[in-house]
Design a protein around this motif. Structure first.
Motif, PDB file in Angstrom:
ATOM      1  N   LYS A   6       0.831  -1.169  -0.070  1.00  0.00           N
ATOM      2  CA  LYS A   6       0.013  -0.081  -0.028  1.00  0.00           C
ATOM      3  C   LYS A   6       0.779   1.253  -0.122  1.00  0.00           C
ATOM      4  CE  LYS A   6      -4.833   0.725   1.938  1.00  0.00           C
ATOM      5  NZ  LYS A   6      -5.338  -0.205   1.020  1.00  0.00           N
ATOM      6  N   GLU A   7       0.236   2.147  -0.578  1.00  0.00           N
ATOM      7  CA  GLU A   7       1.395   3.685  -0.695  1.00  0.00           C
ATOM      8  C   GLU A   7       1.752   4.032   0.697  1.00  0.00           C
ATOM      9  OE1 GLU A   7       0.845   6.993  -3.563  1.00  0.00           O
ATOM     10  OE2 GLU A   7      -0.375   7.595  -2.010  1.00  0.00           O
ATOM     11  N   GLY A   8       3.004   4.276   0.899  1.00  0.00           N
ATOM     12  CA  GLY A   8       3.689   4.586   2.001  1.00  0.00           C
ATOM     13  C   GLY A   8       4.121   3.584   2.970  1.00  0.00           C
ATOM     14  N   ASP A   9       3.720   2.588   2.793  1.00  0.00           N
ATOM     15  CA  ASP A   9       4.506   1.228   3.385  1.00  0.00           C
ATOM     16  C   ASP A   9       5.864   1.420   3.307  1.00  0.00           C
ATOM     17  OD1 ASP A   9       1.982   0.024   4.117  1.00  0.00           O
ATOM     18  OD2 ASP A   9       2.384  -1.538   2.513  1.00  0.00           O
ATOM     19  N   ARG A  10       6.806   1.008   4.413  1.00  0.00           N
ATOM     20  CA  ARG A  10       7.966   0.795   4.274  1.00  0.00           C
ATOM     21  C   ARG A  10       8.491  -0.452   3.673  1.00  0.00           C
ATOM     22  NH1 ARG A  10      13.030   2.738   5.979  1.00  0.00           N
ATOM     23  NH2 ARG A  10      11.856   4.784   5.641  1.00  0.00           N
ATOM     24  N   ILE A  11       8.895  -0.559   2.468  1.00  0.00           N
ATOM     25  CA  ILE A  11       9.319  -1.838   1.830  1.00  0.00           C
ATOM     26  C   ILE A  11      10.762  -2.427   2.203  1.00  0.00           C
ATOM     27  CG2 ILE A  11       9.580  -3.141  -0.408  1.00  0.00           C
ATOM     28  CD1 ILE A  11       6.656  -2.351  -0.074  1.00  0.00           C
ATOM     29  N   ARG A  12      10.714  -3.662   2.451  1.00  0.00           N
ATOM     30  CA  ARG A  12      12.152  -4.266   2.838  1.00  0.00           C
ATOM     31  C   ARG A  12      12.404  -5.290   1.986  1.00  0.00           C
ATOM     32  NH1 ARG A  12      13.468  -5.254   8.676  1.00  0.00           N
ATOM     33  NH2 ARG A  12      13.734  -2.978   8.788  1.00  0.00           N
ATOM     34  N   VAL A  13      12.990  -5.364   1.034  1.00  0.00           N
ATOM     35  CA  VAL A  13      13.173  -6.820   0.150  1.00  0.00           C
ATOM     36  C   VAL A  13      14.707  -7.466   0.574  1.00  0.00           C
ATOM     37  CG1 VAL A  13      13.395  -7.499  -2.101  1.00  0.00           C
ATOM     38  CG2 VAL A  13      12.111  -5.685  -1.755  1.00  0.00           C
ATOM     39  N   LEU A  14      14.789  -8.643   1.105  1.00  0.00           N
ATOM     40  CA  LEU A  14      15.959  -9.173   1.516  1.00  0.00           C
ATOM     41  C   LEU A  14      16.162 -10.105   0.223  1.00  0.00           C
ATOM     42  CD1 LEU A  14      14.930 -10.670   4.883  1.00  0.00           C
ATOM     43  CD2 LEU A  14      16.005  -8.469   4.231  1.00  0.00           C
ATOM     44  N   PHE A  15      17.370  -9.686  -0.497  1.00  0.00           N
ATOM     45  CA  PHE A  15      17.537 -10.491  -1.652  1.00  0.00           C
ATOM     46  C   PHE A  15      18.719 -11.238  -1.588  1.00  0.00           C
ATOM     47  CE2 PHE A  15      20.043  -9.934  -5.723  1.00  0.00           C
ATOM     48  CZ  PHE A  15      19.194 -10.740  -6.753  1.00  0.00           C
ATOM     49  N   LEU A  16      18.664 -12.582  -2.020  1.00  0.00           N
ATOM     50  CA  LEU A  16      19.751 -13.579  -1.865  1.00  0.00           C
ATOM     51  C   LEU A  16      19.820 -13.958  -3.384  1.00  0.00           C
ATOM     52  CD1 LEU A  16      21.495 -15.313  -0.381  1.00  0.00           C
ATOM     53  CD2 LEU A  16      20.036 -16.818   0.040  1.00  0.00           C
ATOM     54  N   ASN A  17      21.208 -13.948  -3.949  1.00  0.00           N
ATOM     55  CA  ASN A  17      21.500 -14.343  -5.138  1.00  0.00           C
ATOM     56  C   ASN A  17      22.218 -15.910  -5.061  1.00  0.00           C
ATOM     57  OD1 ASN A  17      22.239 -14.881  -7.752  1.00  0.00           O
ATOM     58  ND2 ASN A  17      23.666 -12.855  -7.640  1.00  0.00           N
ATOM     59  N   GLN A  18      21.309 -16.674  -5.597  1.00  0.00           N
ATOM     60  CA  GLN A  18      22.107 -17.978  -5.965  1.00  0.00           C
ATOM     61  C   GLN A  18      22.123 -18.381  -7.087  1.00  0.00           C
ATOM     62  OE1 GLN A  18      19.623 -20.451  -3.187  1.00  0.00           O
ATOM     63  NE2 GLN A  18      20.940 -19.961  -1.378  1.00  0.00           N
ATOM     64  N   GLY A  19      21.885 -17.488  -8.322  1.00  0.00           N
ATOM     65  CA  GLY A  19      21.909 -17.682  -9.696  1.00  0.00           C
ATOM     66  C   GLY A  19      22.968 -18.153 -10.169  1.00  0.00           C
ATOM     67  N   GLY A  20      24.301 -18.071  -9.805  1.00  0.00           N
ATOM     68  CA  GLY A  20      25.539 -18.517 -10.444  1.00  0.00           C
ATOM     69  C   GLY A  20      25.842 -17.226 -11.491  1.00  0.00           C
ATOM     70  N   HIS A  21      25.370 -16.273 -11.653  1.00  0.00           N
ATOM     71  CA  HIS A  21      25.813 -15.041 -12.177  1.00  0.00           C
ATOM     72  C   HIS A  21      25.462 -13.937 -11.105  1.00  0.00           C
ATOM     73  CE1 HIS A  21      24.702 -17.543 -15.532  1.00  0.00           C
ATOM     74  NE2 HIS A  21      25.549 -17.109 -16.289  1.00  0.00           N
ATOM     75  N   SER A  22      26.078 -12.748 -11.498  1.00  0.00           N
ATOM     76  CA  SER A  22      25.767 -11.589 -10.825  1.00  0.00           C
ATOM     77  C   SER A  22      24.202 -11.146 -11.038  1.00  0.00           C
ATOM     78  CB  SER A  22      26.546 -10.379 -10.739  1.00  0.00           C
ATOM     79  OG  SER A  22      27.913 -10.515 -10.004  1.00  0.00           O
ATOM     80  N   HIS A  23      23.386 -10.799 -10.124  1.00  0.00           N
ATOM     81  CA  HIS A  23      22.227 -10.108 -10.668  1.00  0.00           C
ATOM     82  C   HIS A  23      21.757  -9.050  -9.483  1.00  0.00           C
ATOM     83  CE1 HIS A  23      21.359 -13.655 -13.106  1.00  0.00           C
ATOM     84  NE2 HIS A  23      21.276 -14.536 -12.262  1.00  0.00           N
TER      85      HIS A  23
END
Ligand SMILES: [Cu+2]
Length: 333
Positions: free
Chosen positions: A119-136
């Motif tokens: 919803k507009e105004g929410d603080r978003i936090r994205v925990l991103f883990l890369n297991q893809g073998g290349h940089s992403h």
């Protein structure tokens, strides 16, 4: 679509150690209340039963992708509500048709990636883990600070956190922004990011369609196209919807290499909310043109039962897999 289902326990242990985030979850009662209020807002909408044969051998299920919204996990920190998402970049093979197996790069083992919703105004936090073998990386459309723009590659095995406020309301997208971006998006690293306005839109049967291309032979031209990941899926499995019920379609053109694609709906007209940035439609039409990464909300309902096609009116794109059917069902049938 995968031989490697992702392991939340593994994610928890590794990522929280690595990233070191702390959060206090809501109590069960508060979560139940929140789910109830989200249910209530949809109370007048009835979703037709989904066909039982909807899942494909490849494991991806575009019938589920249609209405699968990831609202994240709500946490309270220092008096502020945080909406936390967990994304893992990975690889897996996808059976595009009887002849073509495609090695995807993906978010959370699906193409397209999860439809993140806030919803507009929410603080978003994205925990991103890369297991893809290349940089992403993850680059979000919308407002945020430079350091959260997601253009810095995250190497294989590394994690990072993207944090920003959800604004402005509308229908947005996210995608990997590691070069060459055409290749990373073309392999499947993209998804929709919906920010709801502070006061919810009216009840509707809401669904997501993302148009994308597959460059099978690396010649920088797409040989196959799809809605929600699988070519021709919604031709083989028409989308059941009810007659005279409002459909709210979140539509994204994520086709690389072709400069633009249209979306056309048969036997109907739709109301257009450009980029989802308005609460009132600006246009009524039955075909709309979108450059790559353009997206809109379309609203319509069908007067008459029956089967009705939708597709880009670049017919070569439609004929190469970007085509589908709505199966309009009488409400009392
Ligand atoms: Cu990438």
């Amino acid at each position: 679509m995968t031989d490697r289902p992702h392991n939340n326990t593994d994610w928890n242990r590794r990522t929280f150690l690595k990233v070191g985030m702390a959060g206090i979850g809501l109590t069960g009662a508060a979560i139940a209340l929140k789910q109830l209020s989200e249910l209530n807002s949809k109370a007048r909408v009835i979703i037709p039963p989904l066909p039982s044969d909807a899942a494909m051998a490849s494991g991806i299920n575009p019938m589920a992708v249609l209405r699968d919204f990831d609202y994240g996990t709500i946490k309270q920190e220092n008096g502020r509500q945080i909406r936390e998402f967990r994304i893992i970049a990975d690889n897996s093979t996808l059976q595009l048709n009887s002849a073509v197996t495609f090695n995807t790069w993906n978010f959370n083992n699906r193409v397209p990636g999860p439809t993140l919703r806030a919803k507009e105004g929410d603080r978003i936090r994205v925990l991103f883990l890369n297991q893809g073998g290349h940089s992403h990386s993850m680059h979000f459309h919308g407002f945020h600070r430079s350091e959260m723009d997601g253009v810095k590659p995250v190497r294989h095995g590394a994690a990072t956190v993207y944090e920003f406020d959800a604004e402005p309301f509308g229908v947005h997208l996210y995608h990997c922004h590691t070069e060459p971006v055409t290749r990373h998006i073309g392999k499947g690293l993209y998804g929709m990011f919906i920010i709801d306005p502070p006061k919810s839109r009216p009840p509707a049967d809401e669904m997501v369609l993302m148009m994308a291309g597959y460059d099978i032979d690396d010649d920088r031209h797409n040989e196959l196209y799809a809605f929600n990941g699988l070519p021709d899926y919604y031709m083989m499995h028409p989308i059941p919807i009810y007659q005279n019920q409002l459909i709210r379609l979140y539509l994204l053109n994520m086709i690389e290499f072709d400069v633009a694609a249209t979306f056309h709906l048969h036997a109907n007209m739709f109301q257009v909310y450009p980029t989802g940035r308005t609460l009132k439609p600006t246009e009524e039409t039955d075909v709309i043109t979108m450059g790559t990464a353009e997206r809109h909300i379309l609203e319509f309902s069908f007067r008459y039962p029956g089967k009705y096609m939708f597709h880009p009116h670049q017919d070569y794109i439609a004929e190469a897999g970007c085509m589908g059917v709505f199966d309009v069902i009488e409400r009392n049938a």
